[in-house]
Design a protein around this motif. Structure first.
Motif, PDB file in Angstrom:
ATOM      1  N   HIS A   3      -4.683  31.507  10.921  1.00 38.68           N
ATOM      2  CA  HIS A   3      -6.116  31.659  10.887  1.00 38.68           C
ATOM      3  C   HIS A   3      -6.461  33.155  10.774  1.00 38.68           C
ATOM      4  O   HIS A   3      -7.374  33.484  10.485  1.00 38.68           O
ATOM      5  N   SER A   8      -9.602  29.787   6.688  1.00 35.41           N
ATOM      6  CA  SER A   8      -9.606  28.087   6.997  1.00 35.41           C
ATOM      7  C   SER A   8     -10.730  27.510   7.432  1.00 35.41           C
ATOM      8  O   SER A   8     -11.743  28.409   7.769  1.00 35.41           O
ATOM      9  N   GLN A   9     -10.847  26.149   7.307  1.00 34.62           N
ATOM     10  CA  GLN A   9     -11.991  25.633   7.812  1.00 34.62           C
ATOM     11  C   GLN A   9     -11.487  24.169   8.542  1.00 34.62           C
ATOM     12  O   GLN A   9     -10.472  23.594   8.217  1.00 34.62           O
ATOM     13  N   GLN A  10     -12.179  23.935   9.580  1.00 40.76           N
ATOM     14  CA  GLN A  10     -11.732  22.641  10.369  1.00 40.76           C
ATOM     15  C   GLN A  10     -13.027  21.720  10.087  1.00 40.76           C
ATOM     16  O   GLN A  10     -14.137  21.634  10.323  1.00 40.76           O
ATOM     17  N   GLU A  13     -10.723  16.131  12.148  1.00 40.77           N
ATOM     18  CA  GLU A  13      -9.264  16.051  12.363  1.00 40.77           C
ATOM     19  C   GLU A  13      -8.567  17.073  11.369  1.00 40.77           C
ATOM     20  O   GLU A  13      -7.287  17.163  11.547  1.00 40.77           O
ATOM     21  N   SER A  15      -7.283  20.535   9.121  1.00 43.34           N
ATOM     22  CA  SER A  15      -7.660  21.899   9.195  1.00 43.34           C
ATOM     23  C   SER A  15      -7.074  21.918   7.810  1.00 43.34           C
ATOM     24  O   SER A  15      -6.024  21.951   7.231  1.00 43.34           O
ATOM     25  N   GLY A  63      -3.450  17.525   9.248  1.00 45.81           N
ATOM     26  CA  GLY A  63      -4.067  16.534  10.110  1.00 45.81           C
ATOM     27  C   GLY A  63      -3.544  15.045   9.963  1.00 45.81           C
ATOM     28  O   GLY A  63      -3.129  14.582   8.871  1.00 45.81           O
TER      29      GLY A  63
END
Length: 279
Positions: A3, A8-10, A13, A15, A63
């Motif tokens: 990160h 990055s993006q979430q 559930e 990543s 995920g």
């Protein structure tokens, strides 16, 4: 650690991390419907230092117990890219950790990283998932015989990749490819060019493959296609429709040639679109 280093993006559930493979260079003369002077000006106005440079992104998705790679960069093909493996390691991922590879299409700057220096599978434990039309196109001898000298090399390279992953290759025609991940046909660039929509917990992200190669040019001017498009008119039509949808619905997008920041939204003002990168 990833990160801090990589965008990055979430998404619920999942990543999703943008992993750079480096750059390739392509002349602005390859663009249609725009003069190279106008194209260069759009690049310069956007602060692009090298107008002919195209960034290559791959996307690492983790995920639901899976470690997925979407596209594998150029892997040094024609001295393009080649940084994927090192950057994956910096993100704490080894090739043996990847269980699934989703391909947007089989151009060399997307599949080159699937082979190691000796021509063997670089991700020997991964299932390779790709649209059936894409494989059929590159394996058709009639298409190969009609191809230009430049394109012939692409055919032979794609076949080499398919051969190395044959026993672990899954072809799809329907939309769902994995739980929470669906394929979207994005016609015009190649026969089976596909985007991937990741949805979880009310959030979503569209990884749109090669909708653009020069984002600062082709988002401002969706009618501008590139010589790599198999059907330039259809490609432009797909781009225009998709820009309308993602701007209207405020969909977070990612793309293989978006730039190192990897994730963006498209904003529309009147008839004009612009790209706004996620910080």
């Amino acid at each position: 650690m990833d990160h801090m280093i990589f965008p990055s993006q979430q998404i619920g559930e999942f990543s999703i991390t943008a992993i750079s493979d480096g750059y390739l260079s392509a002349s602005l003369d390859l663009l249609s419907n725009i003069g190279s002077m106008d194209a260069s000006k759009l690049q310069q106005d956007a602060g692009v230092s090298d107008p002919s440079s195209i960034h290559i992104n791959c996307y690492l998705v983790r995920g639901r117990g899976r470690t997925i790679l979407i596209d594998a960069g150029a892997g040094g093909f024609k001295q393009w890219g080649g940084k994927l493996k090192v950057n994956l390691a910096l993100a704490g991922v080894q090739p043996s950790d990847i269980d699934t590879i989703l391909l947007t299409h089989a151009h060399p700057d997307h599949v080159g990283g699937l082979l190691d220096a000796s021509g063997e599978a670089a991700f020997p434990d991964a299932e390779l998932v790709i649209h059936q039309h894409e494989v059929s196109f590159w394996e058709d001898d009639g298409n190969l015989s009609r191809a230009s000298e430049r394109a012939r090399g692409n055919f032979l390279f794609a076949r080499k990749v398919f051969d190395q992953y044959r026993e672990k290759m899954r072809l799809f025609t329907e939309s769902e490819v994995l739980p929470g991940i669906s394929a979207m046909p994005l016609l015009g660039h190649t026969a089976g060019h596909s985007g991937y929509r990741i949805e979880s917990c009310g959030r979503s992200l569209l990884i749109w493959g090669d909708i653009v190669h020069f984002p600062q040019i082709q988002i401002a001017r969706p009618d501008v296609s590139i010589a790599f498009d198999q059907d330039p008119l259809l490609s432009a039509e797909t781009r225009s429709k998709l820009l309308d949808v993602v701007s209207s619905d405020n969909i977070l997008i990612a793309g293989m040639h978006l730039g190192e920041l990897g994730f963006a939204h498209i904003q529309r003002k009147g008839h004009l679109y612009r790209i706004v990168y996620e910080a």
